[in-house]
Design a protein around this motif. Structure first.
Motif, short mmCIF file in Angstrom:
data_model
loop_
_atom_site.label_atom_id
_atom_site.label_comp_id
_atom_site.label_asym_id
_atom_site.label_seq_id
_atom_site.Cartn_x
_atom_site.Cartn_y
_atom_site.Cartn_z
N GLY A 11 0.81 -1.21 0.00
CA GLY A 11 0.00 0.00 0.00
C GLY A 11 0.84 1.25 0.00
N VAL A 12 0.23 2.36 0.44
CA VAL A 12 0.84 3.68 0.39
C VAL A 12 0.94 4.25 1.80
N ASP A 13 2.01 4.98 2.07
CA ASP A 13 2.20 5.64 3.37
C ASP A 13 0.94 6.43 3.72
N GLN A 14 0.37 6.16 4.88
CA GLN A 14 -0.89 6.77 5.29
C GLN A 14 -0.81 8.29 5.33
N ARG A 15 0.38 8.82 5.59
CA ARG A 15 0.52 10.28 5.66
C ARG A 15 0.26 10.93 4.31
N PHE A 16 0.64 10.26 3.24
CA PHE A 16 0.32 10.79 1.91
C PHE A 16 -1.19 10.74 1.68
N ILE A 17 -1.81 9.62 2.07
CA ILE A 17 -3.26 9.48 1.90
C ILE A 17 -3.99 10.59 2.64
N ASP A 18 -3.57 10.84 3.88
CA ASP A 18 -4.22 11.88 4.67
C ASP A 18 -4.05 13.26 4.05
N ALA A 19 -2.90 13.51 3.43
CA ALA A 19 -2.59 14.84 2.92
C ALA A 19 -3.11 15.10 1.52
N TYR A 20 -3.19 14.04 0.69
CA TYR A 20 -3.47 14.29 -0.72
C TYR A 20 -4.67 13.54 -1.31
N VAL A 21 -5.04 12.42 -0.75
CA VAL A 21 -6.08 11.61 -1.37
C VAL A 21 -7.47 12.16 -1.00
N ASP A 22 -8.29 12.36 -2.02
CA ASP A 22 -9.65 12.86 -1.81
C ASP A 22 -10.69 11.74 -1.76
N CYS A 23 -10.39 10.63 -2.41
CA CYS A 23 -11.39 9.57 -2.53
C CYS A 23 -10.67 8.23 -2.69
N GLN A 24 -11.13 7.22 -1.96
CA GLN A 24 -10.61 5.87 -2.12
C GLN A 24 -11.72 4.99 -2.70
N LEU A 25 -11.37 4.24 -3.74
CA LEU A 25 -12.33 3.38 -4.42
C LEU A 25 -11.82 1.95 -4.48
N SER A 26 -12.77 1.01 -4.53
CA SER A 26 -12.43 -0.41 -4.57
C SER A 26 -13.19 -1.10 -5.67
N LEU A 27 -12.52 -2.04 -6.36
CA LEU A 27 -13.16 -2.81 -7.42
C LEU A 27 -14.01 -3.94 -6.84
N GLY A 28 -13.74 -4.34 -5.61
CA GLY A 28 -14.50 -5.43 -4.98
C GLY A 28 -13.79 -5.93 -3.75
#
Length: 264
Positions: free
Chosen positions: A132-149
Motif C-alpha cells: 500500500g501507500v504511506d498513510q501520511r500521503f493518503i491523509d494529505a493528498y487523497v480525496d477519494c478511495q475506491l475499490s473494485l471489490g
C-alpha cells in the motif's frame, strides 16, 4: 476531460486505451496522461518503497515521491498546489481534480460513482503497489478511495483500467448511439435495476427462438416485456437492487403487477 494516472506500470493500462470505445474517447478530446512516481524519487536507484515501521512483510510506497508527482500534475493542470487544507489549496483558482486512490478500504465502484466522475472535468488516479501507500500521503493528498471489490489485486492498474473504461464510455460522442448507455444495468432510467435480455438475428438459433413479443412490432408490449424482465432478473439475481429501488420509490404499482404476473 483530462485524466492523470500515477502508476509504476503505465504499459499495463496504455494499450487498453488504444482500442474500441476507449480509442474513440481520445478522438473525442479526452486526454489521459501517465506519470511514473520513480521519476520523482531521489537517489541513483529512484527508490519509491521501503519497509513498514513496526515490522511485517512487504514494502510500502513512500509519501514524498507520490507527493512530488501530484504537485507536478497540479502544476501542469494549472491547479493550486499543496496538500489538502493548506493555504495554497484554499486559494481561488481552477477546481482541483480529485486524487482517487484504489484501495480495499475504498467505496465500491458503482454506477453512481462512475456517473459522478464522468461529469467532472477530470481526476488523478493513483495505482498503489506492494502493501500500500504511506498513510501520511493518503491523509494529505487523497480525496477519494475506491475499490473494485472485496478482493486484493497486485496493484491498482486493473481497477484504474476498469474505472477508465466505465467513465470514458459515458463521455459525449464516444458511443455510436448516445442513448445506448441509458439502457445499461444500474442506470437511473432503469431504476437502478439490471438490464433485460437481448436477442439478434437469426430469429431461430439451434432450435431456440426469440420471444415472440420482440417480433411483434408492438412497441408498448415490447417496453412492458423489457421492464418485466428487468424487474424479474433483479429480483432473482440482485434482490438488493430491487429493495433499494423500492425504498427510493422507483417501483410503481404497475411494476409490482408485472412482477406478480410473472410469479404466477
Amino acid at each position: 476531460m483530462r485524466i492523470d494516472v500515477i502508476t509504476l506500470f503505465p504499459e499495463l493500462i496504455a494499450p487498453y486505451l488504444e482500442h474500441g470505445v476507449n480509442r474513440r474517447a481520445a478522438q473525442a478530446g479526452v486526454a489521459v496522461h501517465f506519470w511514473n512516481p520513480r521519476d520523482f524519487a531521489a537517489g541513483a536507484y529512484r527508490r519509491i518503497d521501503d519497509r513498514p515501521f513496526g515490522g511485517g512483510p512487504g514494502m510500502v510506497m513512500q509519501a514524498e515521491p507520490l507527493a512530488a508527482c501530484v504537485e507536478a500534475i497540479r502544476a501542469e493542470r494549472g491547479e493550486a498546489q499543496g496538500p489538502k487544507g493548506s493555504q495554497a489549496h484554499s486559494e481561488v483558482g481552477p477546481a482541483r481534480a480529485p486524487v482517487v486512490y484504489f484501495s480495499p478500504l475504498g467505496r465500491p465502484i458503482v454506477h453512481a460513482v462512475v456517473s459522478e466522475l464522468a461529469q467532472s472535468s477530470g481526476m488523478i488516479l493513483l495505482c498503489g503497489r506492494y502493501e500500500g501507500v504511506d498513510q501520511r500521503f493518503i491523509d494529505a493528498y487523497v480525496d477519494c478511495q475506491l475499490s473494485l471489490g472485496d478482493f486484493v489485486l497486485s496493484g491498482g492498474e486493473v481497477a484504474a483500467a476498469a474505472l477508465l473504461d466505465a467513465v470514458l464510455r459515458l463521455q459525449p460522442e464516444v458511443l455510436h448511439d448516445a442513448q445506448s448507455h441509458m439502457q445499461d444495468s444500474f442506470n437511473p432510467s432503469l431504476s437502478g435495476l439490471l438490464d433485460c435480455p437481448h436477442y439478434t438475428r437469426p430469429d431461430v438459433w439451434r432450435e431456440q427462438g426469440v420471444p415472440a413479443v420482440l417480433l411483434s412490432g408492438d412497441h408498448a408490449r415490447i417496453e412492458a416485456w423489457r421492464r418485466q424482465q428487468s424487474l424479474q432478473l433483479s429480483q432473482d439475481l440482485r434482490p438488493d437492487l430491487l429493495a433499494k429501488a423500492r425504498q427510493q420509490g422507483l417501483i410503481s404499482k404497475a411494476d409490482e403487477k408485472l412482477l406478480a404476473s410473472k410469479a404466477k
